[in-house]
Design a protein around this motif. Structure first.
Motif, mmCIF file in Angstrom:
data_model
loop_
_atom_site.group_PDB
_atom_site.id
_atom_site.type_symbol
_atom_site.label_atom_id
_atom_site.label_comp_id
_atom_site.label_asym_id
_atom_site.label_seq_id
_atom_site.Cartn_x
_atom_site.Cartn_y
_atom_site.Cartn_z
ATOM 1 N N ASP A 61 0.841 -1.212 0.000
ATOM 2 C CA ASP A 61 0.000 0.000 0.000
ATOM 3 C C ASP A 61 0.870 1.254 0.000
ATOM 4 N N GLY A 62 1.949 1.241 0.815
ATOM 5 C CA GLY A 62 2.826 2.403 0.881
ATOM 6 C C GLY A 62 3.525 2.682 -0.432
ATOM 7 N N ILE A 63 3.970 1.616 -1.105
ATOM 8 C CA ILE A 63 4.640 1.800 -2.400
ATOM 9 C C ILE A 63 3.647 2.296 -3.442
ATOM 10 N N ALA A 64 2.464 1.673 -3.479
ATOM 11 C CA ALA A 64 1.458 2.073 -4.471
ATOM 12 C C ALA A 64 1.015 3.516 -4.274
ATOM 13 N N ALA A 65 1.006 3.994 -3.020
ATOM 14 C CA ALA A 65 0.646 5.387 -2.759
ATOM 15 C C ALA A 65 1.694 6.331 -3.331
ATOM 16 N N GLU A 66 2.944 5.898 -3.329
ATOM 17 C CA GLU A 66 4.034 6.702 -3.905
ATOM 18 C C GLU A 66 4.031 6.635 -5.422
ATOM 19 N N ASP A 67 3.834 5.408 -5.959
ATOM 20 C CA ASP A 67 3.922 5.193 -7.398
ATOM 21 C C ASP A 67 2.983 4.049 -7.767
ATOM 22 N N ALA A 68 1.840 4.366 -8.318
ATOM 23 C CA ALA A 68 0.799 3.378 -8.591
ATOM 24 C C ALA A 68 1.169 2.432 -9.722
ATOM 25 N N THR A 69 2.235 2.721 -10.456
ATOM 26 C CA THR A 69 2.643 1.856 -11.579
ATOM 27 C C THR A 69 4.043 1.288 -11.372
ATOM 28 N N ALA A 70 4.457 1.164 -10.130
ATOM 29 C CA ALA A 70 5.813 0.687 -9.833
ATOM 30 C C ALA A 70 5.942 -0.809 -10.119
ATOM 31 N N ARG A 71 7.190 -1.250 -10.212
ATOM 32 C CA ARG A 71 7.515 -2.679 -10.154
ATOM 33 C C ARG A 71 7.876 -2.986 -8.708
ATOM 34 N N VAL A 72 7.290 -4.021 -8.134
ATOM 35 C CA VAL A 72 7.552 -4.388 -6.742
ATOM 36 C C VAL A 72 8.032 -5.839 -6.698
ATOM 37 N N LEU A 73 9.161 -6.037 -6.068
ATOM 38 C CA LEU A 73 9.703 -7.382 -5.876
ATOM 39 C C LEU A 73 9.650 -7.719 -4.389
ATOM 40 N N ILE A 74 8.872 -8.744 -4.038
ATOM 41 C CA ILE A 74 8.833 -9.267 -2.674
ATOM 42 C C ILE A 74 9.904 -10.344 -2.584
ATOM 43 N N CYS A 75 10.828 -10.227 -1.622
ATOM 44 C CA CYS A 75 12.017 -11.069 -1.695
ATOM 45 C C CYS A 75 12.640 -11.286 -0.321
ATOM 46 N N GLY A 76 13.666 -12.141 -0.280
ATOM 47 C CA GLY A 76 14.494 -12.303 0.907
ATOM 48 C C GLY A 76 14.424 -13.647 1.584
ATOM 49 N N SER A 77 13.345 -14.417 1.336
ATOM 50 C CA SER A 77 13.208 -15.693 2.044
ATOM 51 C C SER A 77 12.110 -16.539 1.413
ATOM 52 N N LEU A 78 12.355 -17.841 1.319
ATOM 53 C CA LEU A 78 11.294 -18.743 0.881
ATOM 54 C C LEU A 78 10.152 -18.775 1.882
ATOM 55 N N TYR A 79 10.461 -18.544 3.152
ATOM 56 C CA TYR A 79 9.404 -18.528 4.166
ATOM 57 C C TYR A 79 8.500 -17.318 3.976
ATOM 58 N N LEU A 80 9.079 -16.183 3.633
ATOM 59 C CA LEU A 80 8.263 -15.013 3.313
ATOM 60 C C LEU A 80 7.457 -15.276 2.048
ATOM 61 N N ALA A 81 8.088 -15.886 1.056
ATOM 62 C CA ALA A 81 7.379 -16.198 -0.190
ATOM 63 C C ALA A 81 6.179 -17.100 0.085
ATOM 64 N N GLY A 82 6.365 -18.093 0.964
ATOM 65 C CA GLY A 82 5.255 -18.971 1.304
ATOM 66 C C GLY A 82 4.114 -18.227 1.964
ATOM 67 N N ALA A 83 4.465 -17.325 2.882
ATOM 68 C CA ALA A 83 3.432 -16.521 3.544
ATOM 69 C C ALA A 83 2.674 -15.677 2.528
ATOM 70 N N VAL A 84 3.388 -15.127 1.562
ATOM 71 C CA VAL A 84 2.754 -14.294 0.528
ATOM 72 C C VAL A 84 1.820 -15.137 -0.332
ATOM 73 N N LEU A 85 2.251 -16.318 -0.730
ATOM 74 C CA LEU A 85 1.401 -17.171 -1.560
ATOM 75 C C LEU A 85 0.153 -17.596 -0.793
ATOM 76 N N ARG A 86 0.281 -17.850 0.511
ATOM 77 C CA ARG A 86 -0.920 -18.179 1.289
ATOM 78 C C ARG A 86 -1.856 -16.976 1.380
ATOM 79 N N GLU A 87 -1.285 -15.805 1.625
ATOM 80 C CA GLU A 87 -2.083 -14.585 1.756
ATOM 81 C C GLU A 87 -2.777 -14.236 0.451
ATOM 82 N N ASN A 88 -2.075 -14.520 -0.658
ATOM 83 C CA ASN A 88 -2.590 -14.126 -1.968
ATOM 84 C C ASN A 88 -3.473 -15.197 -2.596
ATOM 85 N N GLY A 89 -3.718 -16.257 -1.830
ATOM 86 C CA GLY A 89 -4.609 -17.299 -2.329
ATOM 87 C C GLY A 89 -3.969 -18.201 -3.338
#
Length: 424
Positions: free
Chosen positions: A396-424
């Motif tokens: 939300d914070g990034i999109a408020a700054e730049d609604a057409t940005a490229r965003v990379l979620i990164c740093g850990s497979l555990y974070l990636a797993g949490a994101v995939l669960r959250e994102n369905g």
């Protein structure tokens, strides 16, 4: 919602040993004996070790073998959203009933003795594989190789060592040579080994161990070569040249993984059509995966959203190189990491490609760095960093700054797993 039986058994298994990692094979041999040695009754095994690229390489080999009409078991770790992802039985993710049954059998046979979570669940996977007919079994090492729980196969059909770099120093050693020695522990006397691109220090150790065991080596740069030419992947070995589509996994580093997979497939007798299918049909989540649907993408519809689970310095280099090749667009990072990683080493190659970083902690992970610690590490390599309470808040914070940005979620497979669960 009723908790799945497998989750209940897995929770019990977590309490069987005070440590998450305790490298030895003694407990594996004890439990496998109690289970009547399922590791001796597996379809031909392809055993993969390495610091980076094991999962992607395994996925390409599987795609190629399945294109040949082969039935394939596959074991990988960690999982992203559900434990079932770790065990692919005859081409399909293991069912809840089947998983619960093998977990329960292993838990009972263990009789409450000390054993780590990874060890007892690896026994469960081997038991499942031994009970189900297939043509091949793909086993991915969890950590290291020599003392990894998967290293209980006397004579695999083939071994593969993907690129070795510095990671897990507290368990494997603080030099490339020491780490390579642990990875080379999967080599078995006389069993061929495909070796991906390696630093000289690592390759020297692997080749020395191979010579000692009489292992035929198929090494990148010596016995096989791979490169990009006019948007195509060109692979060459002693059997000839292949002109193939680029691998379906984004990133220049995936060419190296594709080369190792193709070398393995050619050794196993794959046709050119099967090699092409290995490139075209491969899917491996959280490796520069573009997220195109789900709650996160709907909350920021103009944002180009990517997800990657790489977590060490070599992965940072590979990601940085891939970001440099993408069409120009303001890029921001959402990053969460474990406290066992070289955080600055991972972030440094990304700093020149990102306008900012939002730091988050990884939900449910005891070893997570706090958002403040991750943000401090990002600032140390020159990134403009902020803290966020969650991935959704960071987005939300990034999109408020730049609604057409490229965003990379990164740093850990555990974070990636949490994101995939959250994102369905």
């Amino acid at each position: 919602m009723t908790q799945p039986s497998s989750d209940i058994i897995l929770e019990r298994m977590m309490a069987l040993h005070p440590k998450i990692i305790d490298l030895t094979l003694d407990r594996m041999w004890r439990l496998l004996a109690a289970l009547d040695h399922p590791e001796r009754n597996l379809p031909p095994v392809i055993h993969l070790a390495g610091t980076n690229g094991k999962g992607s390489t395994q996925a390409m080999i599987r795609a190629g073998l399945e294109a040949m009409g082969k039935v394939v078991h596959a074991y990988t770790s960690p999982h992203l959203a559900r434990f079932h992802e770790r065990i692919r039985l005859a081409g399909e993710l293991i069912s809840e009933d089947h998983l619960s049954a093998v977990l329960d059998t292993c838990y009972g046979a263990n009789k409450g003795a000390d054993i780590t979570y990874f060890e007892i669940t690896t026994c469960a996977a081997l038991l499942a594989f031994a009970r189900c007919p297939a043509d091949y079994t793909l086993l991915e090492v969890g950590l290291g190789g020599r003392l990894d729980a998967t290293n209980v196969i006397d004579r695999p059909a083939l071994t593969v060592i993907t690129p070795v770099s510095i990671d897990h120093e507290q368990y494997l050693g603080d030099t490339l040579g020491k780490i390579a020695f642990e990875k080379a522990g999967i080599l078995k006397r006389g069993v061929p080994c495909v070796v991906g691109p390696q630093p000289d220090e690592a390759l020297d150790v692997i080749e020395r161990q191979a010579a000692r065991l009489g292992v035929p080596v198929m090494a990148h740069g010596q016995h096989w070569h791979v490169h990009e030419e006019r948007g195509r992947l060109v692979f060459q070995d002693e059997s000839g040249l292949l002109d193939l589509p680029m691998a379906g996994l984004p990133g220049a580093h995936q060419m190296q993984n594709a080369g190792a997979a193709l070398a393995a497939l050619r050794h196993l007798g794959a046709t050119e059509d099967a090699c092409r299918a290995a490139m075209e049909n491969v899917f491996w989540p959280a490796r520069m995966q573009r997220l195109r649907s789900g709650p996160l993408t709907e909350a920021a519809p103009g944002v180009e959203l990517w997800l990657d689970g790489g977590h060490n310095a070599a992965a940072g280099l590979a990601l940085g190189a891939h970001l440099a090749r993408l069409p120009e667009r303001p890029t921001h990072l959402i990053c969460g990491m474990l406290n066992t990683k070289d955080v600055a080493g991972y972030m440094a190659p990304l700093a020149q490609h990102a306008q900012s970083l939002r730091a988050v902690s990884i939900p449910g992970e005891r070893a997570t760095l706090s958002a403040a610690e991750t943000a401090a590490a990002a600032r140390s390599v020159g990134l403009r960093a902020h803290e966020a309470g969650s991935v959704a808040a960071a987005l939300d914070g990034i999109a408020a700054e730049d609604a057409t940005a490229r965003v990379l979620i990164c740093g850990s497979l555990y974070l990636a797993g949490a994101v995939l669960r959250e994102n369905g």
